[in-house]
Scaffold this motif. Structure first.
Motif, PDB file in Angstrom:
ATOM      1  N   PRO A   1     -73.708 -21.558  -2.548  1.00 58.69           N
ATOM      2  CA  PRO A   1     -72.427 -20.879  -2.761  1.00 58.69           C
ATOM      3  C   PRO A   1     -72.059 -20.689  -4.233  1.00 58.69           C
ATOM      4  CG  PRO A   1     -72.115 -22.968  -1.581  1.00 58.69           C
ATOM      5  CD  PRO A   1     -73.583 -22.764  -1.750  1.00 58.69           C
ATOM      6  N   ASP A   2     -72.533 -21.574  -5.101  1.00 63.81           N
ATOM      7  CA  ASP A   2     -72.221 -21.438  -6.520  1.00 63.81           C
ATOM      8  C   ASP A   2     -72.840 -20.184  -7.129  1.00 63.81           C
ATOM      9  OD1 ASP A   2     -74.634 -22.948  -5.969  1.00 63.81           O
ATOM     10  OD2 ASP A   2     -74.814 -23.273  -8.128  1.00 63.81           O
ATOM     11  N   ILE A   3     -73.849 -19.641  -6.484  1.00 60.77           N
ATOM     12  CA  ILE A   3     -74.481 -18.402  -6.942  1.00 60.77           C
ATOM     13  C   ILE A   3     -73.910 -17.198  -6.203  1.00 60.77           C
ATOM     14  CG2 ILE A   3     -76.662 -17.100  -7.022  1.00 60.77           C
ATOM     15  CD1 ILE A   3     -78.086 -19.796  -7.402  1.00 60.77           C
ATOM     16  N   VAL A   4     -73.856 -17.288  -4.887  1.00 61.95           N
ATOM     17  CA  VAL A   4     -73.505 -16.115  -4.090  1.00 61.95           C
ATOM     18  C   VAL A   4     -72.006 -15.795  -4.131  1.00 61.95           C
ATOM     19  CG1 VAL A   4     -73.221 -17.234  -1.825  1.00 61.95           C
ATOM     20  CG2 VAL A   4     -74.093 -14.901  -1.957  1.00 61.95           C
ATOM     21  N   VAL A   5     -71.152 -16.790  -4.153  1.00 61.07           N
ATOM     22  CA  VAL A   5     -69.710 -16.513  -4.110  1.00 61.07           C
ATOM     23  C   VAL A   5     -69.244 -15.726  -5.344  1.00 61.07           C
ATOM     24  CG1 VAL A   5     -67.402 -17.560  -4.100  1.00 61.07           C
ATOM     25  CG2 VAL A   5     -69.142 -18.334  -2.473  1.00 61.07           C
ATOM     26  N   PRO A   6     -69.580 -16.145  -6.560  1.00 63.00           N
ATOM     27  CA  PRO A   6     -69.140 -15.340  -7.714  1.00 63.00           C
ATOM     28  C   PRO A   6     -69.678 -13.903  -7.691  1.00 63.00           C
ATOM     29  CG  PRO A   6     -69.869 -17.507  -8.443  1.00 63.00           C
ATOM     30  CD  PRO A   6     -70.237 -17.388  -6.991  1.00 63.00           C
ATOM     31  N   ALA A   7     -70.912 -13.733  -7.242  1.00 58.52           N
ATOM     32  CA  ALA A   7     -71.482 -12.386  -7.166  1.00 58.52           C
ATOM     33  C   ALA A   7     -70.716 -11.528  -6.155  1.00 58.52           C
ATOM     34  CB  ALA A   7     -72.961 -12.455  -6.792  1.00 58.52           C
ATOM     35  N   LEU A   8     -70.369 -12.118  -5.023  1.00 58.15           N
ATOM     36  CA  LEU A   8     -69.621 -11.377  -4.004  1.00 58.15           C
ATOM     37  C   LEU A   8     -68.189 -11.112  -4.449  1.00 58.15           C
ATOM     38  CD1 LEU A   8     -70.934 -13.131  -0.775  1.00 58.15           C
ATOM     39  CD2 LEU A   8     -71.506 -10.832  -1.600  1.00 58.15           C
ATOM     40  N   GLN A   9     -67.601 -12.046  -5.160  1.00 53.41           N
ATOM     41  CA  GLN A   9     -66.246 -11.822  -5.678  1.00 53.41           C
ATOM     42  C   GLN A   9     -66.238 -10.655  -6.654  1.00 53.41           C
ATOM     43  OE1 GLN A   9     -65.649 -15.836  -7.101  1.00 53.41           O
ATOM     44  NE2 GLN A   9     -64.222 -16.298  -5.421  1.00 53.41           N
ATOM     45  N   LYS A  10     -67.216 -10.628  -7.536  1.00 57.31           N
ATOM     46  CA  LYS A  10     -67.326  -9.519  -8.491  1.00 57.31           C
ATOM     47  C   LYS A  10     -67.500  -8.194  -7.750  1.00 57.31           C
ATOM     48  CE  LYS A  10     -70.134  -7.808 -12.321  1.00 57.31           C
ATOM     49  NZ  LYS A  10     -71.339  -8.016 -13.122  1.00 57.31           N
ATOM     50  N   LEU A  11     -68.358  -8.193  -6.757  1.00 56.96           N
ATOM     51  CA  LEU A  11     -68.596  -6.988  -5.967  1.00 56.96           C
ATOM     52  C   LEU A  11     -67.323  -6.553  -5.234  1.00 56.96           C
ATOM     53  CD1 LEU A  11     -70.869  -5.003  -5.203  1.00 56.96           C
ATOM     54  CD2 LEU A  11     -71.298  -6.437  -3.205  1.00 56.96           C
ATOM     55  N   GLY A  12     -66.595  -7.501  -4.687  1.00 50.23           N
ATOM     56  CA  GLY A  12     -65.338  -7.174  -4.003  1.00 50.23           C
ATOM     57  C   GLY A  12     -64.336  -6.529  -4.942  1.00 50.23           C
ATOM     58  N   ARG A  13     -64.226  -7.050  -6.155  1.00 50.96           N
ATOM     59  CA  ARG A  13     -63.312  -6.466  -7.143  1.00 50.96           C
ATOM     60  C   ARG A  13     -63.771  -5.059  -7.542  1.00 50.96           C
ATOM     61  NH1 ARG A  13     -63.150 -12.006  -8.640  1.00 50.96           N
ATOM     62  NH2 ARG A  13     -64.878 -11.775 -10.113  1.00 50.96           N
ATOM     63  N   GLN A  14     -65.078  -4.884  -7.695  1.00 53.92           N
ATOM     64  CA  GLN A  14     -65.602  -3.561  -8.035  1.00 53.92           C
ATOM     65  C   GLN A  14     -65.311  -2.560  -6.912  1.00 53.92           C
ATOM     66  OE1 GLN A  14     -69.722  -4.611  -8.669  1.00 53.92           O
ATOM     67  NE2 GLN A  14     -69.483  -4.670 -10.894  1.00 53.92           N
ATOM     68  N   HIS A  15     -65.516  -2.997  -5.683  1.00 50.16           N
ATOM     69  CA  HIS A  15     -65.259  -2.105  -4.556  1.00 50.16           C
ATOM     70  C   HIS A  15     -63.787  -1.726  -4.476  1.00 50.16           C
ATOM     71  CE1 HIS A  15     -69.355  -2.853  -3.306  1.00 50.16           C
ATOM     72  NE2 HIS A  15     -69.203  -2.012  -2.298  1.00 50.16           N
ATOM     73  N   ALA A  16     -62.905  -2.652  -4.801  1.00 47.48           N
ATOM     74  CA  ALA A  16     -61.470  -2.339  -4.803  1.00 47.48           C
ATOM     75  C   ALA A  16     -61.180  -1.241  -5.816  1.00 47.48           C
ATOM     76  CB  ALA A  16     -60.653  -3.589  -5.107  1.00 47.48           C
ATOM     77  N   ALA A  17     -61.837  -1.304  -6.961  1.00 43.63           N
ATOM     78  CA  ALA A  17     -61.640  -0.287  -7.991  1.00 43.63           C
ATOM     79  C   ALA A  17     -62.142   1.083  -7.530  1.00 43.63           C
ATOM     80  CB  ALA A  17     -62.348  -0.697  -9.283  1.00 43.63           C
ATOM     81  N   PHE A  18     -63.107   1.096  -6.612  1.00 39.57           N
ATOM     82  CA  PHE A  18     -63.628   2.362  -6.078  1.00 39.57           C
ATOM     83  C   PHE A  18     -62.778   2.897  -4.936  1.00 39.57           C
ATOM     84  CE2 PHE A  18     -67.983   0.437  -7.226  1.00 39.57           C
ATOM     85  CZ  PHE A  18     -67.941   0.946  -8.515  1.00 39.57           C
ATOM     86  N   GLY A  19     -61.770   2.135  -4.527  1.00 36.93           N
ATOM     87  CA  GLY A  19     -60.892   2.578  -3.450  1.00 36.93           C
ATOM     88  C   GLY A  19     -61.219   1.995  -2.092  1.00 36.93           C
ATOM     89  N   THR A  20     -62.114   1.024  -2.051  1.00 38.01           N
ATOM     90  CA  THR A  20     -62.451   0.385  -0.786  1.00 38.01           C
ATOM     91  C   THR A  20     -61.241  -0.383  -0.266  1.00 38.01           C
ATOM     92  OG1 THR A  20     -64.751   0.167  -1.471  1.00 38.01           O
ATOM     93  CG2 THR A  20     -64.017  -1.237   0.345  1.00 38.01           C
ATOM     94  N   GLU A  21     -60.978  -0.220   1.020  1.00 35.50           N
ATOM     95  CA  GLU A  21     -59.874  -0.917   1.673  1.00 35.50           C
ATOM     96  C   GLU A  21     -60.437  -1.925   2.659  1.00 35.50           C
ATOM     97  OE1 GLU A  21     -57.589   2.204   3.460  1.00 35.50           O
ATOM     98  OE2 GLU A  21     -57.299   3.230   1.547  1.00 35.50           O
ATOM     99  N   ALA A  22     -59.617  -2.893   3.040  1.00 38.28           N
ATOM    100  CA  ALA A  22     -60.055  -3.928   3.977  1.00 38.28           C
ATOM    101  C   ALA A  22     -60.605  -3.323   5.265  1.00 38.28           C
ATOM    102  CB  ALA A  22     -58.908  -4.888   4.277  1.00 38.28           C
ATOM    103  N   ALA A  23     -60.020  -2.240   5.723  1.00 37.48           N
ATOM    104  CA  ALA A  23     -60.463  -1.604   6.970  1.00 37.48           C
ATOM    105  C   ALA A  23     -61.873  -1.033   6.872  1.00 37.48           C
ATOM    106  CB  ALA A  23     -59.492  -0.493   7.367  1.00 37.48           C
ATOM    107  N   HIS A  24     -62.342  -0.769   5.672  1.00 38.45           N
ATOM    108  CA  HIS A  24     -63.681  -0.212   5.508  1.00 38.45           C
ATOM    109  C   HIS A  24     -64.779  -1.222   5.816  1.00 38.45           C
ATOM    110  CE1 HIS A  24     -61.751   2.764   2.507  1.00 38.45           C
ATOM    111  NE2 HIS A  24     -61.888   3.351   3.675  1.00 38.45           N
ATOM    112  N   TYR A  25     -64.458  -2.495   5.770  1.00 34.61           N
ATOM    113  CA  TYR A  25     -65.480  -3.517   5.994  1.00 34.61           C
ATOM    114  C   TYR A  25     -65.975  -3.548   7.440  1.00 34.61           C
ATOM    115  CZ  TYR A  25     -64.848  -5.312   1.290  1.00 34.61           C
ATOM    116  OH  TYR A  25     -64.815  -5.449  -0.084  1.00 34.61           O
TER     117      TYR A  25
END
Length: 136
Positions: free
Chosen positions: A67-91
């Motif tokens: 988790p110390d590797i994967v969680v930060p990478a996924l958090q970064k990706l989640g923030r990037q996706h938010a900037a692209f307009g991704t919404e919770a419903a898109h998941y």
């Protein structure tokens, strides 16, 4: 996730790696079929996007037990996706497209246990990404 589920996900993904290009084609084809409203969020030329998808899946799957590797990478990706307009419903359609792609790619190796392990994996991935996106 249990150690057995992690092993199932990692072993099944190892079978997908040799067909990564096909898997990415299947994934995005299915995603745009079931959620056509997301298509404009992606570039016309999807080659780089497909590579990014497979690289992130590989990172997540390889490090499910780290988790110390994967969680930060996924958090970064989640923030990037938010900037692209991704919404919770898109998941939801993304998860559906992923499971469908795995079923197509793995065929009879996509057993109920493998399916359940991937459902759990995607739930964790999406949960981390959505939580990070909500902080933006």
């Amino acid at each position: 996730m249990t150690p057995e589920q992690i092993t199932l996900v990692q072993d099944s993904f190892a079978k997908v790696r040799p067909i990564a290009d096909t898997a990415a084609d299947l994934f995005y084809g299915r995603l745009f079929e079931i959620a056509p409203a997301v298509r404009p969020m992606f570039p016309e030329d999807m080659r780089e996007q497909k590579k990014k998808l497979m690289a992130m899946l590989s990172l997540a799957v390889t490090n499910l037990d780290k988790p110390d590797i994967v969680v930060p990478a996924l958090q970064k990706l989640g923030r990037q996706h938010a900037a692209f307009g991704t919404e919770a419903a898109h998941y939801e359609p993304v998860g559906e497209a992923l499971l469908w792609t795995l079923e197509q790619g793995l065929g009879p190796d996509f057993t109920p246990s493998v399916h359940e392990a991937w459902v759990e994996t995607y739930g964790l991935v999406a949960g981390v990404m959505k939580a990070a996106a909500a902080e933006v």
